[in-house]
Design an enzyme around this catalytic site. Structure first.
Site, mmCIF file in Angstrom:
data_model
loop_
_atom_site.group_PDB
_atom_site.id
_atom_site.type_symbol
_atom_site.label_atom_id
_atom_site.label_comp_id
_atom_site.label_asym_id
_atom_site.label_seq_id
_atom_site.Cartn_x
_atom_site.Cartn_y
_atom_site.Cartn_z
ATOM 1 N N TYR A 78 -9.414 5.718 7.343
ATOM 2 C CA TYR A 78 -9.191 6.002 8.735
ATOM 3 C C TYR A 78 -10.395 7.109 8.539
ATOM 4 O O TYR A 78 -10.156 8.145 8.117
ATOM 5 C CB TYR A 78 -8.107 6.616 9.192
ATOM 6 C CG TYR A 78 -7.033 5.438 9.463
ATOM 7 C CD1 TYR A 78 -6.033 5.212 8.503
ATOM 8 C CD2 TYR A 78 -6.768 5.031 10.759
ATOM 9 C CE1 TYR A 78 -5.097 4.072 8.698
ATOM 10 C CE2 TYR A 78 -5.611 4.154 11.040
ATOM 11 C CZ TYR A 78 -5.054 3.749 9.880
ATOM 12 O OH TYR A 78 -4.017 2.690 9.925
ATOM 13 N N HIS A 86 0.774 -1.223 -0.005
ATOM 14 C CA HIS A 86 -0.055 0.045 0.057
ATOM 15 C C HIS A 86 0.860 1.087 0.066
ATOM 16 O O HIS A 86 1.525 1.594 0.896
ATOM 17 C CB HIS A 86 -0.850 -0.097 1.353
ATOM 18 C CG HIS A 86 -1.990 -1.020 1.185
ATOM 19 N ND1 HIS A 86 -3.288 -0.709 1.931
ATOM 20 C CD2 HIS A 86 -2.319 -2.102 0.403
ATOM 21 C CE1 HIS A 86 -4.102 -1.795 1.582
ATOM 22 N NE2 HIS A 86 -3.611 -2.480 0.597
ATOM 23 N N TYR A 89 3.840 6.984 9.490
ATOM 24 C CA TYR A 89 3.150 5.769 9.060
ATOM 25 C C TYR A 89 4.122 4.740 8.482
ATOM 26 O O TYR A 89 3.828 3.522 8.880
ATOM 27 C CB TYR A 89 2.060 6.268 8.167
ATOM 28 C CG TYR A 89 1.013 5.114 8.165
ATOM 29 C CD1 TYR A 89 -0.276 5.277 9.042
ATOM 30 C CD2 TYR A 89 0.775 4.098 7.207
ATOM 31 C CE1 TYR A 89 -1.121 4.213 9.195
ATOM 32 C CE2 TYR A 89 0.152 3.123 7.340
ATOM 33 C CZ TYR A 89 -0.978 3.159 8.185
ATOM 34 O OH TYR A 89 -1.970 2.211 8.392
ATOM 35 N N PRO A 123 -3.829 1.160 18.739
ATOM 36 C CA PRO A 123 -3.674 0.577 17.395
ATOM 37 C C PRO A 123 -3.512 1.573 16.263
ATOM 38 O O PRO A 123 -3.491 1.204 15.100
ATOM 39 C CB PRO A 123 -4.665 -0.370 17.235
ATOM 40 C CG PRO A 123 -5.731 -0.192 18.204
ATOM 41 C CD PRO A 123 -5.066 0.722 19.225
#
Ligand code: RFL
Ligand code: PHB
Length: 400
Positions: A204, A75, A388, A296
């Site tokens: 998200y 990704h 990230y 998480p």
């Protein structure tokens, strides 16, 4: 009563313990892993799904990367949903070509278990009463009960890879440990389902009803989450109630595209930030969740466990090979530098994306302003993307 000896006694056969065992084995260092649960139980825990490039590299180094490369989903971006629309963060462009790989923790654990089994290495499953002894001296050992009899395992070092509720951190004398903790006032309800993902990238979502996350395990298996009150019990949530709540928290296009189906697994996890310092006491090293927990939201838990194991395996290889204690002496500081960066990022992303009971409309307005800034400022998007995909390691092994 049996008495055995190994070089490194590893407590816990989660991803941290198994990966450490594999890396040590490839360097000719012997280990025995002692695990409280059975192997199937360990594999049944549905947890993380996003691997940083450095984690994938380490799995390659451990010789278990084949299925990850064949089946993992690469990704290059994530989507942030808010205000009824989705905004893509192009991580690949913003980080000059980096990406993450979506590959479940269950699969990582399975690959490591199979490799360990194939090499004939010892893992003692269903060990009870594990206790650590004399790790402040030069001759540590662990004791445990297995198959109804008592066992003693003498070793040079103990690796405490036994998670947040394990015995290793609890064995450190009071006063030798400092802990830092933040508990969040909500949990995540997650389900696993054999349905096609709603989007080819993770979504998200910040919504007035609460946070939602659309993730996946494969092109035919989804992992979705909704923020829920801490008091909620999984039995209260029917599949239909979950799908309705998820749909309500997505932008109209995603809500329309969402394919639902029966859940294969459903569970609630509390959210917590926790760090124990230091991560080494004499000949005992803590690694992974045994030393730190992150919420998480940033997908950092498993990646941090891998980063600890990277430092620890290199330190032990240096000790046995070069007879140098430099890596061992530096272990705790090196890990904690990286740990705190992930703790900060996970806290920030959690704070930005969730509905907080106490901050009211003022808090929501601040979140909306920051989200708007985040997706329109290249600098802010880059900061998110850089964190990230994961911080790089310096050539010398010290974190940036
Ligand atoms: P683990 O995976 O908890 O493994 C520790 C192992 O030690 C065993 N053990 C003992 N063995 C012997 N004697 C004892 N006294 C023992 N006590 C415990 C346990 O049975 C277990 O097998 O820790 P490790 O290896 O450090 O790996 C860390 C990761 O598992 C963890 O960081 C992530 O899964 C965190 N996490 C998530 N991370 C993400 O990046 N994304 C996620 O979506 C995500 N979801 C989660 C999670 C952690 C959860 N926990 C810990 C409750 C969801 C949950 C529910
Ligand atoms: C998951 O796929 O389980 C997952 C993905 C991203 C996260 C957390 C969990 O931030």
């Amino acid at each position: 009563m049996s008495i055995q000896r190994t070089q490194v006694a590893i407590i816990g056969a989660g991803p941290a313990g198994l990966l450490l065992g594999q890396l040590l084995h490839r360097a000719g260092i012997a280990s025995v892993i002692v695990e409280r649960q059975g192997g199937e139980y360990v594999l049944g825990r549905i947890r993380a799904g996003v691997l940083e490039q450095t984690t994938c590299d380490l799995l390659d180094e451990a010789g278990v990367g084949a299925r990850l490369h064949a089946e993992g989903l690469v990704h290059g971006g994530i989507e942030l949903a808010f205000g009824g629309a989705r905004h893509r963060i192009d991580m690949h462009t913003l980080t000059a070509g980096k990406h993450v790989t979506v590959y479940g923790q269950t699969e990582v654990t399975r690959d490591l278990m199979e490799a360990r089994h194939a090499e004939g290495l010892t893992t003692v499953y269903e060990a009870s009463d594990v206790a650590l002894h004399d790790f402040d001296g030069t001759h540590p050992c662990i004791t445990y009960t297995h198959g109804g009899s008592a066992h003693t395992l003498h070793c040079d070092f103990i690796a405490g890879c036994d998670g947040y509720h394990g015995v290793s951190r609890a064995s450190v004398p009071e006063g030798a440990l400092r802990t830092f903790e933040k508990v969040y006032p909500f949990g995540w309800l997650g389900i696993l389902a054999d349905t096609p993902p709603v989007s080819h990238e993770l979504i998200y979502s910040n919504h007035a009803r609460g946070f939602a996350l659309c993730s996946m395990r494969s092109p035919t298996r989804t992992r979705y989450y909704v923020q829920c009150p801490l008091e909620d019990k999984v039995e209260q949530w029917s599949d239909a109630a979950f799908w309705d709540e998820l749909r309500a928290r997505l932008d109209p296009a995603a809500a329309e595209a969402l394919v639902t189906g029966p859940s294969i697994e459903k569970s609630i996890a509390p959210l917590r930030s926790f760090v124990a310092e230091p991560m080494r006491f004499g000949r005992l090293f803590l690694a992974g969740d045994a030393a730190h927990i992150v919420p998480p939201t940033g997908a950092k838990g498993l990646n941090l466990a891998a980063s600890d194991v990277r430092y620890l395996s290199r330190a032990l290889i240096e000790h046995y090979g070069d007879k140098s204690s430099a890596g061992i002496d530096h272990y705790s500081d090196a890990c904690l530098k990286r740990v705190w960066k992930a703790v900060r990022f996970s806290w920030w992303f959690t704070s930005l994306m969730h509905k907080f009971p106490d901050t009211g409309e003022f808090g929501q307005k601040l979140q909306q302003a920051e989200l708007d800034y985040l997706v329109h400022s290249r600098a802010a998007s880059t900061a998110l993307a850089e964190n990230y995909v994961g911080m790089p390691f310096e050539a010398a092994g010290h974190p940036v």
